[in-house]
Enzyme design. Sequence first.
Site, short mmCIF file in Angstrom:
data_model
loop_
_atom_site.label_atom_id
_atom_site.label_comp_id
_atom_site.label_asym_id
_atom_site.label_seq_id
_atom_site.Cartn_x
_atom_site.Cartn_y
_atom_site.Cartn_z
N GLY A 395 0.81 -1.21 0.00
CA GLY A 395 0.00 0.00 0.00
C GLY A 395 0.84 1.26 0.00
NE ARG A 397 5.64 2.85 7.54
CZ ARG A 397 6.83 2.26 7.60
NH1 ARG A 397 7.08 1.17 6.89
NH2 ARG A 397 7.80 2.73 8.36
CB CYS A 398 4.56 -0.95 0.59
SG CYS A 398 3.53 -1.80 1.76
CG MET A 399 3.24 1.68 -3.41
SD MET A 399 2.02 2.18 -4.62
CE MET A 399 0.94 3.21 -3.66
#
Length: 410
Positions: A395, A397-399
Amino acid sequence: MQSPIHVTSEIGKLKTVMLHRPGREIENVYPEILHRMLVDDIPYLPIAQEEHDLFAQTLRDNGTEVLYLENLLTDALADDNIKDEFLEKIIAESGFAAGAIHDALKEYLLSFSTKDMVDKIIAGVRKDEIKTKYVSLAELAEDKDYPFYMDPMPNAYFTRDPQACIGDGITINHMTFKARQRESLFTEYIIKHNPRFADKGVNVWRNRYPEGRIEGGDELVLSDHVLAIGISQRTSAKAITELAESLFEKSDYDTVIAIHIPHNHAMMHLDTVFTMINYDQFTVHPAILRDGGHVDAYIMHPAANGEISITHETNLKEILEKALDKSEIDLIPTGDGDPIVAPREQWNDGSNTLAIAPGEVVTYDRNYVSNDLLRKHGILVHEVRSSELSRGRGGPRCMSCPIVREDLKK
Ligand SMILES: NC(=[NH2+])NCCC[C@H](N)C(=O)O
């Protein structure tokens, strides 16, 4: 001189972030290699790019400078000797340290402009793109039907994981699975050779070479002296110990909270089940909590003679209240804690919020139950489109890899 890296919380106003716009690597994934590539489906590239551009625009509209990994790396390779050295390493890490295929790959990659070469390396190199005079027996007899010399990197748009900025420094990560290990070589070259970072005194708290596994999705900067970190499928106790030793010796960090989470693909990192979104508010996926809100957490502090003291604690709320010096912590359950909605929304990163300021987050639009609940808890939510991006199993945060955040007011 202000350090080019400065991240002393998860929530301080996001000033500079690093992203990667998904490219051809996505289209080099096919069903047989899905699992090994750590994705569960194949995003439709034009829409994934559109969604990603909207994500980047949302950040810019809110005052964040967006840097792209591919451009940072291209600029880091401006000098021909550095570019040559980088190529040698990336080709070796792709499985060809020497020999005819190594030579052919190098010649092929050098035929592009540096930016196109970087894009190509991320996209992967198919066997039918290059000609070699000699092939090995392994090639002829074993790997005959495998289409790539250099594998695609379809997870490159999850810029959170190959590194993590903590304080005025960074960890350049030894990633768990082969599918992602080469990604942190990019970080190493960016930090060493991109003029934005090179010779600016950036601390490397831990580099990518020690054996212990660690990924940025597990590294949560709770304050200017407290780090939370997942003991997870992707981050080992060994790496956490080494990082704690380094931080305690060289930085202002004096507390590392290692939180044990289930070791599975849906919850591969701490940030898939737990994120900080305000001074005293967190999202949490109920599946990591036992009855009464308990987890297994290990609180590490520096002790005498360079030793580390460790205490085992289980009450997540109390641990956070103490570490952040707050009288009350609000834990907001993913999918409102519903037994079906919570795992469904968590699967599509309903807990994976990116804070862009205290109490202000970017989330995927599809997780509408979690988003409504965040609003009810007073959070300002910017929703972004997510049909294709979410297929990579990460999501907002991961991106994103925050490079600079404003310090919190004390
Ligand atoms: N910080 C994160 N949660 N990143 C998610 C990464 C997802 C990616 N498919 C992987 O398995 O590596």
